[in-house]
Design a protein around this motif. Structure first.
Motif, PDB file in Angstrom:
ATOM      1  N   ILE A 103      20.868  69.815 -88.421  1.00 59.37           N
ATOM      2  CA  ILE A 103      19.614  69.416 -87.782  1.00 59.37           C
ATOM      3  C   ILE A 103      18.731  68.771 -88.852  1.00 59.37           C
ATOM      4  N   ALA A 104      17.517  68.381 -88.475  1.00 63.70           N
ATOM      5  CA  ALA A 104      16.649  67.638 -89.397  1.00 63.70           C
ATOM      6  C   ALA A 104      16.341  68.411 -90.666  1.00 63.70           C
ATOM      7  N   THR A 105      16.297  69.740 -90.592  1.00 62.54           N
ATOM      8  CA  THR A 105      15.920  70.535 -91.765  1.00 62.54           C
ATOM      9  C   THR A 105      17.121  71.157 -92.477  1.00 62.54           C
ATOM     10  N   SER A 106      18.346  70.799 -92.066  1.00 62.48           N
ATOM     11  CA  SER A 106      19.529  71.337 -92.745  1.00 62.48           C
ATOM     12  C   SER A 106      19.545  70.892 -94.203  1.00 62.48           C
ATOM     13  N   ALA A 107      19.971  71.787 -95.082  1.00 63.06           N
ATOM     14  CA  ALA A 107      20.004  71.482 -96.516  1.00 63.06           C
ATOM     15  C   ALA A 107      21.336  71.918 -97.106  1.00 63.06           C
ATOM     16  N   VAL A 108      21.849  71.086 -98.017  1.00 64.39           N
ATOM     17  CA  VAL A 108      23.062  71.405 -98.763  1.00 64.39           C
ATOM     18  C   VAL A 108      22.643  71.700-100.195  1.00 64.39           C
ATOM     19  N   ARG A 109      22.956  72.903-100.673  1.00 60.70           N
ATOM     20  CA  ARG A 109      22.550  73.300-102.020  1.00 60.70           C
ATOM     21  C   ARG A 109      23.700  74.022-102.721  1.00 60.70           C
ATOM     22  N   ASN A 128      12.624  58.222-102.483  1.00 54.40           N
ATOM     23  CA  ASN A 128      11.274  58.457-101.955  1.00 54.40           C
ATOM     24  C   ASN A 128      11.192  58.143-100.468  1.00 54.40           C
ATOM     25  N   GLN A 129      11.858  57.057-100.050  1.00 54.24           N
ATOM     26  CA  GLN A 129      11.871  56.717 -98.630  1.00 54.24           C
ATOM     27  C   GLN A 129      12.606  57.770 -97.818  1.00 54.24           C
ATOM     28  N   LEU A 130      13.715  58.284 -98.380  1.00 55.74           N
ATOM     29  CA  LEU A 130      14.470  59.332 -97.685  1.00 55.74           C
ATOM     30  C   LEU A 130      13.639  60.599 -97.554  1.00 55.74           C
ATOM     31  N   ARG A 131      12.874  60.928 -98.610  1.00 61.34           N
ATOM     32  CA  ARG A 131      12.014  62.104 -98.537  1.00 61.34           C
ATOM     33  C   ARG A 131      10.927  61.926 -97.484  1.00 61.34           C
ATOM     34  N   ASP A 132      10.368  60.709 -97.406  1.00 65.21           N
ATOM     35  CA  ASP A 132       9.348  60.441 -96.387  1.00 65.21           C
ATOM     36  C   ASP A 132       9.939  60.590 -94.993  1.00 65.21           C
ATOM     37  N   GLU A 133      11.168  60.088 -94.810  1.00 64.43           N
ATOM     38  CA  GLU A 133      11.814  60.185 -93.505  1.00 64.43           C
ATOM     39  C   GLU A 133      12.088  61.640 -93.151  1.00 64.43           C
ATOM     40  N   LEU A 134      12.550  62.429 -94.142  1.00 62.84           N
ATOM     41  CA  LEU A 134      12.796  63.849 -93.894  1.00 62.84           C
ATOM     42  C   LEU A 134      11.506  64.558 -93.503  1.00 62.84           C
ATOM     43  N   LYS A 135      10.397  64.190 -94.192  1.00 66.63           N
ATOM     44  CA  LYS A 135       9.112  64.804 -93.854  1.00 66.63           C
ATOM     45  C   LYS A 135       8.712  64.494 -92.423  1.00 66.63           C
ATOM     46  N   LYS A 136       8.946  63.239 -91.996  1.00 69.11           N
ATOM     47  CA  LYS A 136       8.631  62.865 -90.620  1.00 69.11           C
ATOM     48  C   LYS A 136       9.476  63.654 -89.640  1.00 69.11           C
ATOM     49  N   GLN A 137      10.775  63.829 -89.963  1.00 62.13           N
ATOM     50  CA  GLN A 137      11.653  64.588 -89.074  1.00 62.13           C
ATOM     51  C   GLN A 137      11.216  66.045 -88.996  1.00 62.13           C
ATOM     52  N   LEU A 177       8.258  66.258 -86.767  1.00 60.63           N
ATOM     53  CA  LEU A 177       8.666  66.166 -85.369  1.00 60.63           C
ATOM     54  C   LEU A 177       9.232  67.495 -84.890  1.00 60.63           C
ATOM     55  N   GLN A 178      10.081  68.127 -85.727  1.00 58.84           N
ATOM     56  CA  GLN A 178      10.635  69.428 -85.374  1.00 58.84           C
ATOM     57  C   GLN A 178       9.516  70.449 -85.182  1.00 58.84           C
ATOM     58  N   THR A 179       8.494  70.379 -86.043  1.00 60.94           N
ATOM     59  CA  THR A 179       7.363  71.298 -85.930  1.00 60.94           C
ATOM     60  C   THR A 179       6.676  71.150 -84.579  1.00 60.94           C
ATOM     61  N   HIS A 180       6.451  69.903 -84.168  1.00 57.90           N
ATOM     62  CA  HIS A 180       5.810  69.662 -82.879  1.00 57.90           C
ATOM     63  C   HIS A 180       6.673  70.177 -81.738  1.00 57.90           C
ATOM     64  N   LEU A 181       7.996  69.963 -81.838  1.00 55.61           N
ATOM     65  CA  LEU A 181       8.882  70.391 -80.753  1.00 55.61           C
ATOM     66  C   LEU A 181       8.898  71.910 -80.617  1.00 55.61           C
ATOM     67  N   VAL A 182       8.976  72.616 -81.755  1.00 54.86           N
ATOM     68  CA  VAL A 182       8.970  74.082 -81.715  1.00 54.86           C
ATOM     69  C   VAL A 182       7.640  74.577 -81.152  1.00 54.86           C
ATOM     70  N   ALA A 183       6.541  73.944 -81.580  1.00 53.21           N
ATOM     71  CA  ALA A 183       5.227  74.344 -81.076  1.00 53.21           C
ATOM     72  C   ALA A 183       5.126  74.113 -79.576  1.00 53.21           C
ATOM     73  N   GLU A 184       5.675  72.995 -79.101  1.00 57.21           N
ATOM     74  CA  GLU A 184       5.618  72.702 -77.675  1.00 57.21           C
ATOM     75  C   GLU A 184       6.446  73.693 -76.877  1.00 57.21           C
ATOM     76  N   ILE A 185       7.587  74.134 -77.426  1.00 63.23           N
ATOM     77  CA  ILE A 185       8.394  75.144 -76.742  1.00 63.23           C
ATOM     78  C   ILE A 185       7.571  76.407 -76.545  1.00 63.23           C
ATOM     79  N   PHE A 218       8.567  76.689 -89.727  1.00 65.84           N
ATOM     80  CA  PHE A 218       7.708  75.538 -89.954  1.00 65.84           C
ATOM     81  C   PHE A 218       6.261  75.988 -90.020  1.00 65.84           C
ATOM     82  N   GLN A 219       5.688  75.980 -91.181  1.00 64.34           N
ATOM     83  CA  GLN A 219       4.254  76.198 -91.346  1.00 64.34           C
ATOM     84  C   GLN A 219       3.746  77.326 -90.439  1.00 64.34           C
TER      85      GLN A 219
END
Length: 234
Positions: free
Chosen positions: A150-156, A39-48, A51-59, A226-227
């Motif tokens: 990167i923050a949103t990379s996923a291994v499946r 659960n803590q890891l999921r919360d951290e991923l959500k925060k990351q 942050l990525q969302t804000h950075l892309v929006a700022e670009i 991102f959204q």
């Protein structure tokens, strides 16, 4: 017009300064073993991801301002925004990056014989644990094969194939490049890490090479979603 430009630039610069201050603080934290639960890891991923969302929006916001400045022939402010945009791209992982680090290779154990009863397999769970171990030891940037992490990379696993960033993992040996401020410390940490035993249980082994050398990592090459925000930078 000048006052408006000064105000916009000051607001953008303040936001960037705040982001850099947060990131600098995170980098200064001591290296510890990651003991967080799922659960803590999921919360951290959500925060990351946020942050990525804000950075892309700022670009995108800065690019719009940059176009406006170009139209007004205000090249001085356009150059400043260009630098800020480039910095945001680098932070997200959309640019090639170089730095001191080390290279790992995950390969099949060599027993001198080929067994038909046990096929070496790098599972998503084992790869994720290895990536988390690298981060806990101070990895700043990681690349698996040609895939930048990167923050949103996923291994499946999909239909029996392991995918990273929606791309199948390469065949063994799998090359993993890491940029870190402390390559020698990371080498020592990996030498005594439990992850070595985890690899051995899967008939795999990890080899460390090119320690404390300049490592080059490619840019993240996939679109970022991102959204409703999308970046197609390559």
């Amino acid at each position: 017009m000048k006052k408006k430009i000064h105000f916009s630039l000051a607001a953008v610069t303040f936001f960037f300064g705040l982001l850099l201050a947060v990131q600098y603080t995170n980098v200064q934290d001591p290296i510890v073993v990651d003991t967080r639960d799922i659960n803590q890891l999921r919360d951290e991923l959500k925060k990351q991801e946020e942050l990525q969302t804000h950075l892309v929006a700022e670009i995108k916001k800065n690019e719009a301002q940059l176009e406006s400045f170009h139209m007004s022939l205000d090249n001085e402010y356009a150059d400043v925004l260009n630098e800020n945009i480039d910095q945001r791209r680098e932070e997200i992982g959309l640019t090639e990056v170089k730095g001191k680090g080390l290279m790992n290779t995950i390969d099949v154990m060599d027993f001198g014989i080929v067994s038909d009863n046990f096929t070496p397999y790098l599972s998503p769970d084992l790869l994720n644990r290895f990536l988390n171990e690298l981060k806990s030891l101070g990895a700043e940037e990681i690349c698996v094969g040609d895939e930048r992490i990167i923050a949103t990379s996923a291994v499946r696993e999909v239909n029996g194939r392991v995918l990273l960033n929606h791309t199948p993992l390469p065949s063994f040996p799998i090359e993993i490049k890491i940029i870190t401020n402390h390559p020698l410390r990371m080498e020592s940490g990996l030498d005594i890490s439990y992850i070595q035993d985890d690899f051995a249980l899967e008939n795999l082994q990890m080899k460390i090479s090119k320690v404390d050398e300049i490592i080059t990592l490619p840019a993240y090459s996939k679109p970022i979603h991102f959204q409703g925000i999308e970046s197609n930078e390559k």
